[in-house]
Design a protein around this motif. Structure first.
Motif, PDB file in Angstrom:
ATOM      1  N   ARG A   9       4.744  -9.578  11.283  1.00 41.22           N
ATOM      2  CA  ARG A   9       3.532  -8.913  10.782  1.00 41.22           C
ATOM      3  C   ARG A   9       3.867  -7.949   9.652  1.00 41.22           C
ATOM      4  NH1 ARG A   9       2.232  -8.283  16.237  1.00 41.22           N
ATOM      5  NH2 ARG A   9       2.554  -6.036  16.125  1.00 41.22           N
ATOM      6  N   THR A  10       5.001  -7.281   9.771  1.00 35.36           N
ATOM      7  CA  THR A  10       5.426  -6.354   8.718  1.00 35.36           C
ATOM      8  C   THR A  10       5.747  -7.118   7.440  1.00 35.36           C
ATOM      9  OG1 THR A  10       6.301  -4.825  10.384  1.00 35.36           O
ATOM     10  CG2 THR A  10       7.075  -4.533   8.121  1.00 35.36           C
ATOM     11  N   ILE A  11       6.421  -8.258   7.589  1.00 33.48           N
ATOM     12  CA  ILE A  11       6.704  -9.103   6.426  1.00 33.48           C
ATOM     13  C   ILE A  11       5.397  -9.561   5.780  1.00 33.48           C
ATOM     14  CG2 ILE A  11       7.612 -11.361   5.727  1.00 33.48           C
ATOM     15  CD1 ILE A  11       9.827 -10.938   7.856  1.00 33.48           C
ATOM     16  N   ALA A  12       4.459 -10.019   6.592  1.00 31.39           N
ATOM     17  CA  ALA A  12       3.174 -10.506   6.076  1.00 31.39           C
ATOM     18  C   ALA A  12       2.437  -9.419   5.303  1.00 31.39           C
ATOM     19  CB  ALA A  12       2.304 -11.012   7.224  1.00 31.39           C
ATOM     20  N   ALA A  13       2.529  -8.181   5.786  1.00 32.05           N
ATOM     21  CA  ALA A  13       1.840  -7.067   5.133  1.00 32.05           C
ATOM     22  C   ALA A  13       2.408  -6.762   3.755  1.00 32.05           C
ATOM     23  CB  ALA A  13       1.909  -5.818   6.012  1.00 32.05           C
ATOM     24  N   LEU A  14       3.619  -7.218   3.487  1.00 28.20           N
ATOM     25  CA  LEU A  14       4.266  -6.973   2.192  1.00 28.20           C
ATOM     26  C   LEU A  14       3.982  -8.078   1.178  1.00 28.20           C
ATOM     27  CD1 LEU A  14       7.708  -5.710   3.556  1.00 28.20           C
ATOM     28  CD2 LEU A  14       5.945  -4.321   2.460  1.00 28.20           C
ATOM     29  N   VAL A  15       3.378  -9.160   1.614  1.00 29.75           N
ATOM     30  CA  VAL A  15       3.073 -10.275   0.714  1.00 29.75           C
ATOM     31  C   VAL A  15       1.861  -9.909  -0.138  1.00 29.75           C
ATOM     32  CG1 VAL A  15       2.342 -12.692   0.592  1.00 29.75           C
ATOM     33  CG2 VAL A  15       4.035 -11.973   2.306  1.00 29.75           C
ATOM     34  N   PRO A  16       1.962 -10.014  -1.463  1.00 31.33           N
ATOM     35  CA  PRO A  16       0.828  -9.670  -2.337  1.00 31.33           C
ATOM     36  C   PRO A  16      -0.373 -10.574  -2.073  1.00 31.33           C
ATOM     37  CG  PRO A  16       2.877  -9.839  -3.596  1.00 31.33           C
ATOM     38  CD  PRO A  16       3.158 -10.388  -2.230  1.00 31.33           C
ATOM     39  N   LYS A  17      -1.552 -10.000  -2.139  1.00 36.25           N
ATOM     40  CA  LYS A  17      -2.792 -10.752  -1.945  1.00 36.25           C
ATOM     41  C   LYS A  17      -2.884 -11.884  -2.962  1.00 36.25           C
ATOM     42  CE  LYS A  17      -7.095 -11.170  -0.286  1.00 36.25           C
ATOM     43  NZ  LYS A  17      -7.394 -11.497   1.113  1.00 36.25           N
ATOM     44  N   GLY A  18      -3.191 -13.092  -2.477  1.00 30.79           N
ATOM     45  CA  GLY A  18      -3.331 -14.248  -3.353  1.00 30.79           C
ATOM     46  C   GLY A  18      -2.025 -14.886  -3.774  1.00 30.79           C
ATOM     47  N   ALA A  19      -0.923 -14.489  -3.142  1.00 27.20           N
ATOM     48  CA  ALA A  19       0.402 -14.995  -3.526  1.00 27.20           C
ATOM     49  C   ALA A  19       0.516 -16.502  -3.335  1.00 27.20           C
ATOM     50  CB  ALA A  19       1.481 -14.297  -2.698  1.00 27.20           C
TER      51      ALA A  19
END
Length: 225
Positions: A9-19
């Motif tokens: 979940r922490t990794i997912a939160a760091l992914v830029p929106k629309g990546a």
């Protein structure tokens, strides 16, 4: 779908929106599914070195009806083409393995790419590789899970580095202002002191002793500040 771990979940939160993301070593595919299902990534290429994990991921993707995930059998980034993705996730591997994956990628040194990296071991080796090859570590988050501390790095190629103290390799951008961050830094401080003390009176190990002691002092100074 099984709930994501705090680490994922922490990794997912760091992914830029629309990546346009790729998940290297996707295992069960849960992270890729989470990213598309929650409209975080517009698309995900999920890869693995072995067919069995891809088959598990394929079953999970089909079960949940996700359509913006492509599965590929390949070693690291070898099956990804330049400009296919803008965000590269490499998690759950040793720091030296992650370094090798990046090093073998012909298009890694591209400041349009964001790397989200989570080493299970040898985080200091990964930080050293990144810094010595022109990558900037922009931030780090620490997660404590299953009695282990995991650092998650966000990095981009900058063709330069401003790191002048080798002590940085042991804690990177981790800060002591969260409980897990403080725990991580103190663990590294204790580890470096033990390594220095073990070599203190061995003349042929004097350079290693000085390295560990200097890095220990670097961390101690940060904690004091």
């Amino acid at each position: 779908m099984k709930a994501l771990s705090q680490r994922l979940r922490t990794i997912a939160a760091l992914v830029p929106k629309g990546a346009r993301a790729c998940d290297i070593g996707c295992d069960h595919g849960y992270l890729a599914i989470y990213l598309t299902k929650n409209d975080i990534a517009s698309s995900v290429i999920a890869t693995d070195l072995n067919e069995a994990p891809l088959q598990r991921a394929r079953q999970n993707i089909k079960k949940l009806g996700e359509t913006n995930i492509e599965l590929r059998l390949c070693d690291g980034l070898s099956g990804i083409q330049k400009n296919e993705v803008d965000t590269v996730i490499i998690a759950g591997m040793g720091g030296n393995v992650i370094s090798g994956i990046i090093d073998r990628c012909s298009f890694a040194k591209n400041n349009a790419l964001t790397f989200i990296l989570q080493p299970t071991t040898s985080a200091e080796a990964l930080r050293e590789y990144l810094c010595q090859n022109g990558f900037e570590i922009l931030s780090e988050a620490v997660v404590y899970e299953n009695n282990k501390l995991y650092s998650i790095m966000v990095s981009k190629f900058a063709n330069s580095t401003d790191i002048t103290d080798e002590g940085f390799y042991y804690i990177g951008r981790v800060t002591p202002d969260t409980p897990d961050g403080l725990k991580y830094i103190k663990k590294q401080q204790k580890r470096l002191l033990a390594a220095a003390e073990a070599l203190k009176n061995i003349p042929e190990k004097e350079n290693d002793y000085k390295h560990f002691l200097s890095s220990y002092n670097y961390i101690t100074k940060i904690l004091a500040e």
